[in-house]
Design a protein around this motif. Sequence first.
Motif, PDB file in Angstrom:
ATOM      1  N   ILE A   1       0.832  -1.206   0.000  1.00 38.94           N
ATOM      2  CA  ILE A   1       0.000   0.000   0.000  1.00 38.94           C
ATOM      3  C   ILE A   1       0.868   1.257   0.000  1.00 38.94           C
ATOM      4  O   ILE A   1       1.809   1.377   0.779  1.00 38.94           O
ATOM      5  CB  ILE A   1      -0.928   0.016   1.235  1.00 38.94           C
ATOM      6  N   LEU A   2       0.501   2.177  -0.880  1.00 37.33           N
ATOM      7  CA  LEU A   2       1.101   3.505  -0.924  1.00 37.33           C
ATOM      8  C   LEU A   2      -0.006   4.490  -0.562  1.00 37.33           C
ATOM      9  O   LEU A   2      -1.005   4.583  -1.260  1.00 37.33           O
ATOM     10  CB  LEU A   2       1.657   3.791  -2.325  1.00 37.33           C
ATOM     11  N   GLN A   3       0.158   5.207   0.556  1.00 33.62           N
ATOM     12  CA  GLN A   3      -0.894   6.120   1.003  1.00 33.62           C
ATOM     13  C   GLN A   3      -0.345   7.540   1.116  1.00 33.62           C
ATOM     14  O   GLN A   3       0.840   7.738   1.381  1.00 33.62           O
ATOM     15  CB  GLN A   3      -1.491   5.660   2.332  1.00 33.62           C
ATOM     16  N   ASP A   4      -1.235   8.522   0.902  1.00 32.66           N
ATOM     17  CA  ASP A   4      -0.778   9.908   0.959  1.00 32.66           C
ATOM     18  C   ASP A   4      -0.973  10.528   2.347  1.00 32.66           C
ATOM     19  O   ASP A   4      -0.103  11.234   2.843  1.00 32.66           O
ATOM     20  CB  ASP A   4      -1.453  10.753  -0.122  1.00 32.66           C
ATOM     21  N   ILE A   5      -2.122  10.272   2.980  1.00 32.79           N
ATOM     22  CA  ILE A   5      -2.355  10.774   4.334  1.00 32.79           C
ATOM     23  C   ILE A   5      -2.886   9.631   5.193  1.00 32.79           C
ATOM     24  O   ILE A   5      -3.269   8.585   4.674  1.00 32.79           O
ATOM     25  CB  ILE A   5      -3.346  11.967   4.364  1.00 32.79           C
ATOM     26  N   GLU A   6      -2.908   9.846   6.497  1.00 31.75           N
ATOM     27  CA  GLU A   6      -3.381   8.789   7.400  1.00 31.75           C
ATOM     28  C   GLU A   6      -4.877   8.556   7.248  1.00 31.75           C
ATOM     29  O   GLU A   6      -5.609   9.419   6.781  1.00 31.75           O
ATOM     30  CB  GLU A   6      -3.020   9.166   8.842  1.00 31.75           C
ATOM     31  N   GLY A   7      -5.299   7.373   7.629  1.00 28.32           N
ATOM     32  CA  GLY A   7      -6.699   6.980   7.512  1.00 28.32           C
ATOM     33  C   GLY A   7      -6.860   5.466   7.631  1.00 28.32           C
ATOM     34  O   GLY A   7      -7.902   4.966   8.052  1.00 28.32           O
TER      35      GLY A   7
END
Length: 341
Positions: A238-244
Motif C-alpha cells: 500500500i502507498l498512502q498519501d495521508i493517514e486513515g
Amino acid sequence: MASSSNTLAEVLLSRRVQEMVVNGEQPVSLYICRDEKDAQNAPISPLAPIPIIDLSLLSSSSTEEELQKLKSALCCWGCFQAINHGIPSSFLDEIQQVTREFFRQSMEEKKKYSKGVVEEMEGYGGDPSPEQGQFLDWQDRLLLTVYPYDLRVPKFWPQNPQSFSKILENYTCKMRMVTKLVSKSMAKSLHLEENCFLEQFGEGATLQARFNHYPCCQRPDIVLGLKPHSDGTGYTIILQDIEGLQILQNQQWLTVPTVPNALFILMGDQMEIMTNGIFKSPVHRVITDKEKVRTSIAVFYTPEKNKEIGPQDGLVNEERPRLFKHVKDYEIIHWEHYQRG
C-alpha cells in the motif's frame, strides 16, 4: 425487505460517492456503520508503532538482524513499513499524482471505465453490492489486473490522464521486484529455502492494482471508507498519501502512520496459511475525514489461479501441528464471506 434493501444498495452503487459529495448529499442509512451514541464513546485511535524494515539490508550480505526484525514484525503485527525499496521518491510522487488526476476528471470521463454494479470486480466504481444488512463503503475505486499480462482487461485501463498506462506499467515492474525480494526474505527469516513461498504463489501469481479515492465525509463519526476486514491475498503493498488506514491490535484500533516514501506491506490470509499461523493477517479498516480527501494505491499479490497452497512443510511439526488445510483460489472463498460481513 431484504430485496428492497439490496435494490437500494444497487442504486447507490450505480452512482459515485464523489458525485454525491459534489451534490452536497449526506450519507444515507446504508453507509452508516454505527449509531451516534457508540461513536461518541469511541476512543481516539493512537498511532501504531509499526516496525520499519530496510529492504536494502535484506538483499545485502549481512541480513540476519534485519531478517529477524522482519520476522518479529510479521509475527506480532502482520505488517511493516518498507523503506529503501529501490523505487525513487519522484516516481512514487508520479503515480500518486496521476491517481489524483484520474479521480479529478469529469464523471463522464471516469464512467467510460465503469464496472457492473452487482458482480463485476474490475473497473471503476464501488465494490459489488454486499448481502443484505451490510453497510456500504464511502469510497470510489479503480481496480485493474496488471499481471499476468494475459489477464488484463484493456477496456478498463484509462486513456486519460495520458501518462496513466505508462506509469502503471512501470509501477507493475517495480512491484514484481518488491514481491520477489519480500517473499524470499520472509522465507529466509523462517529458515526456509528462499524460493519456497514464490513456488507456492506460482509463476502466474496475480498482481491487482486498486486505486482508492476517499472523498470528504460530513459524518466521519458514523461512516467508514472501508469496512473492517482481513485481506484474502498473499499480501498487499500500500502507498498512502495521508493517514486513515487503521489496524486492529489487541482489540484496539490503531492508525497506520504515513512514513515518507515507505511502502506499507500487509499480510493477507494466504500468507498466514502458508506460514501455518506464524505470520498474522491483521484486520484493518479505513476511516473517513470531514475535510481531507484521501487517495491510496493498493497492490494485491495473490497465488496464481487454481494453484493449491498450504502450510509450508518446514513449519509443521509436533510442537506446531498443521493449523490449515490446503486450498485453491482462497480469495474467492474469502470474498463470499466478506460480502456477508
